[in-house]
Design an enzyme around this catalytic site. Structure first.
Site, PDB file in Angstrom:
ATOM      1  N   SER A  58       0.796  -1.238   0.000  1.00  0.00           N
ATOM      2  CA  SER A  58       0.000   0.000   0.000  1.00  0.00           C
ATOM      3  C   SER A  58       0.824   1.280   0.000  1.00  0.00           C
ATOM      4  O   SER A  58       0.293   2.339  -0.294  1.00  0.00           O
ATOM      5  CB  SER A  58      -0.953   0.024   1.198  1.00  0.00           C
ATOM      6  OG  SER A  58      -0.251   0.219   2.409  1.00  0.00           O
ATOM      7  N   LYS A  85       0.532   4.762   6.609  1.00  0.00           N
ATOM      8  CA  LYS A  85      -0.050   5.589   5.540  1.00  0.00           C
ATOM      9  C   LYS A  85       0.548   6.991   5.627  1.00  0.00           C
ATOM     10  O   LYS A  85       1.337   7.292   6.517  1.00  0.00           O
ATOM     11  CB  LYS A  85      -1.579   5.679   5.685  1.00  0.00           C
ATOM     12  CG  LYS A  85      -2.312   4.353   5.787  1.00  0.00           C
ATOM     13  CD  LYS A  85      -2.254   3.530   4.513  1.00  0.00           C
ATOM     14  CE  LYS A  85      -2.937   2.174   4.719  1.00  0.00           C
ATOM     15  NZ  LYS A  85      -2.748   1.283   3.553  1.00  0.00           N
TER      16      LYS A  85
END
Length: 208
Positions: free
Chosen positions: A53, A95
């Site tokens: 990700s 993230k």
């Protein structure tokens, strides 16, 4: 007459010295364990990247040092790479901070807008250009990749939360799906890649 073997008992001084040395070693080990615990609990913690990700900037298997004390002093900022808990999944995510309280977020295709202003994202600029050169969107096709969407329709980041996205927009479970991340769930800022050794470096955090 046959010779008799003579044994010499260790002197009390030598026994006392050995005992003291053992005690000092035990003390040193206990202190080391306590220090490691305190450092990991309150200051820094290791984290292993798992999944695609955050590509192209982070790869599976890379080990990071997470600064746990920074956000006790100030709030997260745009462009910082953070690690946070996801209680529903029982694990941690890594993230990038895109929105902070009060920001109005809109992601449409590969265009990111914050408070109605288009924002450049240098940390994925080359990846976006490569996707466009091959005739596709980096952010993936379909409304599911945009924001707001059916799952998270609110555009404005609430107080006490952040909006976080993966750098690999077409393969990231992030705030577009799980919603805004509570400050209480943020573990800290990822500051150093320490493994593998050939990638040892301080992590760059971009700003608007």
């Amino acid at each position: 007459m046959p010779e008799r073997a003579v044994t010499h008992a260790s002197s009390p001084g030598k026994q006392s010295g050995a005992y003291k040395e053992i005690v000092e070693w035990i003390k040193a080990l206990v202190i080391a364990v306590v220090l490691v615990f305190l450092i990991r609990q309150f200051l820094f913690s290791p984290f292993i990247v798992d999944g695609p990700s955050m590509q192209p900037n982070f790869e599976t298997g890379e080990r990071l040092i997470v600064n746990k004390i920074l956000y006790t002093i100030r709030e997260p900022k745009f462009g910082e790479v953070v690690v946070f808990d996801v209680p529903e999944q029982g694990r941690k995510f890594i993230k990038r901070v895109i929105g902070v309280p009060g920001d109005k977020i809109k992601l449409e295709g590969d265009d990111l807008y914050i408070n109605d202003k288009k924002i450049e994202e240098p940390y994925i600029k080359e990846a976006i250009e490569a996707a466009h050169a091959s005739g596709r969107l980096y952010n993936g096709e379909g409304s599911n990749y945009n924001f707001p969407n059916d799952e998270v329709p609110e555009m404005t980041v609430p107080e006490g939360t952040i909006f976080a996205l993966g750098d690999n927009r077409s393969d990231s479970t992030d705030s577009r799906v799980i919603g805004f991340v509570s400050d209480d769930e943020v573990v800290g800022r990822a500051d150093i890649i320490f493994w593998p050794l050939n990638k040892l470096e301080f992590i760059k955090h971009w700003t608007k």
